[in-house]
Write a protein that holds these residues in place. Structure first.
Motif, PDB file in Angstrom:
ATOM      1  N   PHE A  84       0.830  -1.209   0.000  1.00 31.27           N
ATOM      2  CA  PHE A  84       0.000   0.000   0.000  1.00 31.27           C
ATOM      3  C   PHE A  84       0.867   1.262   0.000  1.00 31.27           C
ATOM      4  CE2 PHE A  84      -3.444  -2.780   0.551  1.00 31.27           C
ATOM      5  CZ  PHE A  84      -4.652  -2.082   0.510  1.00 31.27           C
ATOM      6  N   TYR A  85       1.969   1.239   0.749  1.00 34.67           N
ATOM      7  CA  TYR A  85       2.860   2.402   0.776  1.00 34.67           C
ATOM      8  C   TYR A  85       3.422   2.683  -0.618  1.00 34.67           C
ATOM      9  CZ  TYR A  85       2.901   1.748   5.873  1.00 34.67           C
ATOM     10  OH  TYR A  85       2.555   1.599   7.190  1.00 34.67           O
ATOM     11  N   LEU A  86       3.923   1.629  -1.255  1.00 35.49           N
ATOM     12  CA  LEU A  86       4.564   1.831  -2.553  1.00 35.49           C
ATOM     13  C   LEU A  86       3.555   2.151  -3.642  1.00 35.49           C
ATOM     14  CD1 LEU A  86       7.395  -0.853  -2.459  1.00 35.49           C
ATOM     15  CD2 LEU A  86       7.496   1.580  -1.889  1.00 35.49           C
ATOM     16  N   VAL A 101       6.864   8.416  -7.591  1.00 33.00           N
ATOM     17  CA  VAL A 101       8.077   9.022  -7.051  1.00 33.00           C
ATOM     18  C   VAL A 101       9.303   8.262  -7.552  1.00 33.00           C
ATOM     19  CG1 VAL A 101       9.325   9.624  -4.939  1.00 33.00           C
ATOM     20  CG2 VAL A 101       6.817   9.750  -4.992  1.00 33.00           C
ATOM     21  N   ARG A 102      10.320   8.984  -8.004  1.00 31.91           N
ATOM     22  CA  ARG A 102      11.541   8.343  -8.473  1.00 31.91           C
ATOM     23  C   ARG A 102      12.175   7.511  -7.360  1.00 31.91           C
ATOM     24  NH1 ARG A 102      12.729  13.488 -10.204  1.00 31.91           N
ATOM     25  NH2 ARG A 102      14.387  13.645  -8.653  1.00 31.91           N
ATOM     26  N   GLY A 103      12.599   6.309  -7.733  1.00 25.39           N
ATOM     27  CA  GLY A 103      13.335   5.473  -6.791  1.00 25.39           C
ATOM     28  C   GLY A 103      12.500   4.481  -6.014  1.00 25.39           C
ATOM     29  N   TRP A 104      11.169   4.454  -6.206  1.00 27.03           N
ATOM     30  CA  TRP A 104      10.357   3.566  -5.384  1.00 27.03           C
ATOM     31  C   TRP A 104      10.667   2.093  -5.664  1.00 27.03           C
ATOM     32  CZ3 TRP A 104       7.052  -0.256  -6.890  1.00 27.03           C
ATOM     33  CH2 TRP A 104       6.585  -0.237  -8.212  1.00 27.03           C
ATOM     34  N   LYS A 105      11.009   1.777  -6.916  1.00 25.92           N
ATOM     35  CA  LYS A 105      11.351   0.379  -7.227  1.00 25.92           C
ATOM     36  C   LYS A 105      12.650  -0.034  -6.542  1.00 25.92           C
ATOM     37  CE  LYS A 105       8.917  -0.128 -11.637  1.00 25.92           C
ATOM     38  NZ  LYS A 105       9.018  -0.473 -13.084  1.00 25.92           N
ATOM     39  N   ASP A 106      13.598   0.890  -6.462  1.00 24.37           N
ATOM     40  CA  ASP A 106      14.839   0.596  -5.753  1.00 24.37           C
ATOM     41  C   ASP A 106      14.571   0.365  -4.265  1.00 24.37           C
ATOM     42  OD1 ASP A 106      16.289   0.851  -8.091  1.00 24.37           O
ATOM     43  OD2 ASP A 106      16.738   2.971  -7.760  1.00 24.37           O
ATOM     44  N   VAL A 107      13.622   1.116  -3.707  1.00 24.67           N
ATOM     45  CA  VAL A 107      13.234   0.932  -2.311  1.00 24.67           C
ATOM     46  C   VAL A 107      12.659  -0.468  -2.108  1.00 24.67           C
ATOM     47  CG1 VAL A 107      11.585   1.658  -0.526  1.00 24.67           C
ATOM     48  CG2 VAL A 107      12.891   3.378  -1.797  1.00 24.67           C
ATOM     49  N   ILE A 127      12.880   9.048  -3.601  1.00 24.53           N
ATOM     50  CA  ILE A 127      13.145   8.325  -2.356  1.00 24.53           C
ATOM     51  C   ILE A 127      14.121   7.195  -2.668  1.00 24.53           C
ATOM     52  CG2 ILE A 127      10.940   8.852  -1.233  1.00 24.53           C
ATOM     53  CD1 ILE A 127       9.970   6.067  -2.097  1.00 24.53           C
ATOM     54  N   ARG A 128      15.071   6.979  -1.776  1.00 26.31           N
ATOM     55  CA  ARG A 128      16.051   5.907  -1.990  1.00 26.31           C
ATOM     56  C   ARG A 128      16.675   5.506  -0.661  1.00 26.31           C
ATOM     57  NH1 ARG A 128      16.914   5.276  -7.371  1.00 26.31           N
ATOM     58  NH2 ARG A 128      16.555   7.107  -8.682  1.00 26.31           N
ATOM     59  N   PHE A 129      17.220   4.278  -0.650  1.00 25.66           N
ATOM     60  CA  PHE A 129      18.103   3.864   0.430  1.00 25.66           C
ATOM     61  C   PHE A 129      19.532   4.129  -0.026  1.00 25.66           C
ATOM     62  CE2 PHE A 129      14.442   1.538   1.968  1.00 25.66           C
ATOM     63  CZ  PHE A 129      14.603   1.580   3.344  1.00 25.66           C
ATOM     64  N   ARG A 130      20.307   4.737   0.836  1.00 23.43           N
ATOM     65  CA  ARG A 130      21.714   5.023   0.535  1.00 23.43           C
ATOM     66  C   ARG A 130      22.555   4.579   1.722  1.00 23.43           C
ATOM     67  NH1 ARG A 130      25.129   9.799   0.787  1.00 23.43           N
ATOM     68  NH2 ARG A 130      26.483   9.933  -1.056  1.00 23.43           N
ATOM     69  N   ASN A 131      23.446   3.622   1.483  1.00 29.57           N
ATOM     70  CA  ASN A 131      24.246   3.047   2.568  1.00 29.57           C
ATOM     71  C   ASN A 131      23.352   2.511   3.686  1.00 29.57           C
ATOM     72  OD1 ASN A 131      26.741   3.738   1.329  1.00 29.57           O
ATOM     73  ND2 ASN A 131      26.558   5.823   2.100  1.00 29.57           N
ATOM     74  N   ALA A 139      12.152  16.284  -1.118  1.00 27.87           N
ATOM     75  CA  ALA A 139      10.835  16.886  -1.282  1.00 27.87           C
ATOM     76  C   ALA A 139      10.951  18.182  -2.082  1.00 27.87           C
ATOM     77  CB  ALA A 139      10.201  17.151   0.088  1.00 27.87           C
ATOM     78  N   SER A 140       9.823  18.849  -2.240  1.00 31.53           N
ATOM     79  CA  SER A 140       9.816  20.099  -3.002  1.00 31.53           C
ATOM     80  C   SER A 140      10.757  21.118  -2.362  1.00 31.53           C
ATOM     81  CB  SER A 140       8.392  20.666  -3.050  1.00 31.53           C
ATOM     82  OG  SER A 140       7.875  20.858  -1.740  1.00 31.53           O
ATOM     83  N   GLY A 141      11.320  21.999  -3.209  1.00 26.70           N
ATOM     84  CA  GLY A 141      12.280  22.982  -2.713  1.00 26.70           C
ATOM     85  C   GLY A 141      13.615  22.377  -2.360  1.00 26.70           C
ATOM     86  N   LYS A 142      13.886  21.172  -2.900  1.00 25.97           N
ATOM     87  CA  LYS A 142      15.147  20.455  -2.653  1.00 25.97           C
ATOM     88  C   LYS A 142      15.373  20.195  -1.173  1.00 25.97           C
ATOM     89  CE  LYS A 142      18.799  21.039  -5.125  1.00 25.97           C
ATOM     90  NZ  LYS A 142      20.018  21.571  -5.766  1.00 25.97           N
TER      91      LYS A 142
END
Length: 434
Positions: A289-291, A297-303, A339-343, A350-353
């Motif tokens: 449901f979350y995904l 959103v970019r990166g959801w598949k990587d999540v 959204i991504r996992f990093r290390n 989010a908006s506004g970087k």
């Protein structure tokens, strides 16, 4: 020469005294902290957890691990437990009360009338924490690719894309157990042996008698069971309603079809739904449901791939907790572009970087792991080019750890587990927020 020897001896004695009494020089104080235990009474529980009860005793000190976990000791008439983590302690204490409630029902014919109100008065735990199993064994086994184990049940692969369903009799029993769990607002996928025993006792009696097809004597509305106080709102609620009305194999079919429709391939889906033993059907359904809510959103598949690759119960829980913290911001109408996992750590842009980093830890203090985490946050700040970076931590954080982050231009919000609700301004003003 004799004077020098005496001076050296005096210096050695003073140095030994300082070391024995725990004194450290300023340079060491500013860089590292050591904690072996933490006073339970010093944790700002608020209304999240009730520490005093005639049913249990929580020992006064929690053991602190170098990876920021707190291990509690709980003694009750139903067993002795050592739950690891703030959430698991809160869940355990609610489950102990549920065991007492269920033991008062001597027969299957008795309906848990009023149980919902009684449990609701215990505290806000079941409304604000995920019903994740309390660990009572050393491990849950390895992912063999042939068996899917969680909550005392097995899914056996029938073919590559399906599972073997249990017998009709077992399905009746599992349905009855789920209905009993719903009545008491318990988690049917608990691993607490005492609670499982009571669920099985009442369900077995009902499934074997005339009440097999008329289990629930009244209807308890399904309420939100969010994993942290910063809840995922209606997304979690919808997932939990599905879990509470479907059998495990039905959830498998529904979740598989949904992931397939989202564009994930069979291998990735199987790795998450079948090959990984560290998620039960409730957790899998929530992730789905979350995904679904984040699939633009970019990166959801990587999540998703990262979640599916968890190699331990602890890693799976922390990854899922971080995702649920992010969903809390989504529920506050925060819009993420990536959204991504990093290390191993989840972040969202989010908006506004503006960048949010999610730490699912109980108690962060300055050690080697903290130095590494802070360096990662600084590196993310540089690479993103953002002046608005905020770390959100599930539990506690020492003043030294906070000051190290803030000195790097990174803002901090901790104690997410204890907060009933975060004001939007508290986390969305980035570097300008206090």
């Amino acid at each position: 020469m004799r004077k020098n020897s005496q001076a050296l001896r005096s210096f050695s004695l003073v140095l030994s005294f300082l070391l024995i009494t725990g004194f450290t020089f300023p340079s060491a104080v500013s860089s590292r902290e050591i904690f072996e235990t933490y006073p339970v009474a010093g944790i700002p529980w608020g209304s999240t957890v009730t520490l005093t009860s005639t049913l249990y005793r929580v020992e006064g000190y929690a053991a602190v691990s170098p990876d920021f976990g707190l291990t509690f000791s709980v003694v009750s008439q139903y067993g002795t437990y050592q739950p690891v983590g703030l959430r698991k302690l809160a869940i355990l204490l609610k489950e102990i009360e549920l065991i007492r409630q269920m033991k008062t029902k001597q027969s299957a014919g008795e309906v848990a009338q009023g149980a919902a109100d009684s449990v609701a008065n215990i505290g806000r735990g079941f409304e604000l924490i995920a019903t994740h199993p309390v660990k009572t064994v050393a491990n849950v086994g390895r992912a063999t690719g042939e068996l899917f184990k969680k909550g005392g049940r097995f899914f056996q692969k029938k073919k590559h894309k399906t599972v073997k369903k249990p017998s009709f009799k077992e399905r009746i029993f599992q349905g009855a157990r789920r209905d009993v769990a719903n009545e008491f607002k318990a988690d049917v996928y608990t691993e607490n042996p005492g609670l499982l025993s009571e669920l099985g006792r009442i369900a077995g009696s009902r499934a074997g008698g005339s009440t097999a097809f008329a289990v629930a004597g009244f209807f308890v509305p399904i309420t939100l069971i969010g994993s942290v106080a910063l809840t995922a709102g209606g997304v979690s609620s919808s997932a939990d309603q599905m879990v509470s009305t479907k059998d495990p194999w039905e959830l498998y079919d529904l979740n598989r079809a949904a992931f397939k429709a989202m564009g994930l391939d069979d291998e990735k889906i199987d790795k998450f739904l079948l090959d990984n033993p560290y998620y039960n059907p409730r957790e899998q359904t929530r992730v789905r449901f979350y995904l679904e809510a984040l699939n633009s959103v970019r990166g959801w598949k990587d999540v998703f791939v990262h979640l599916a690759g968890a190699e331990s119960e602890k890693e799976a829980e922390q990854n899922r907790t971080a995702l649920e913290m992010l969903m809390g911001l989504v529920a506050k109408k925060e819009e993420f572009a990536e959204i991504r996992f990093r290390n191993g750590n989840l972040f969202g842009i989010a908006s506004g970087k503006r960048v949010f980093v999610f730490w699912p830890y109980d108690f962060v203090f300055m050690n080697e792991k903290a130095v590494d985490l802070i360096a990662q946050a600084e590196d993310l700040k540089k690479q993103s080019g953002s002046e608005h970076v905020r770390v959100l931590n599930l539990g506690l954080m020492t003043a030294l750890a906070r000051s190290r982050l803030e000195s790097a231009g990174i803002k901090v919000t901790d104690g997410i587990f204890f907060k009933k609700e975060l004001d939007k301004d508290e986390f969305s003003r980035g570097a300008d927020a206090s």
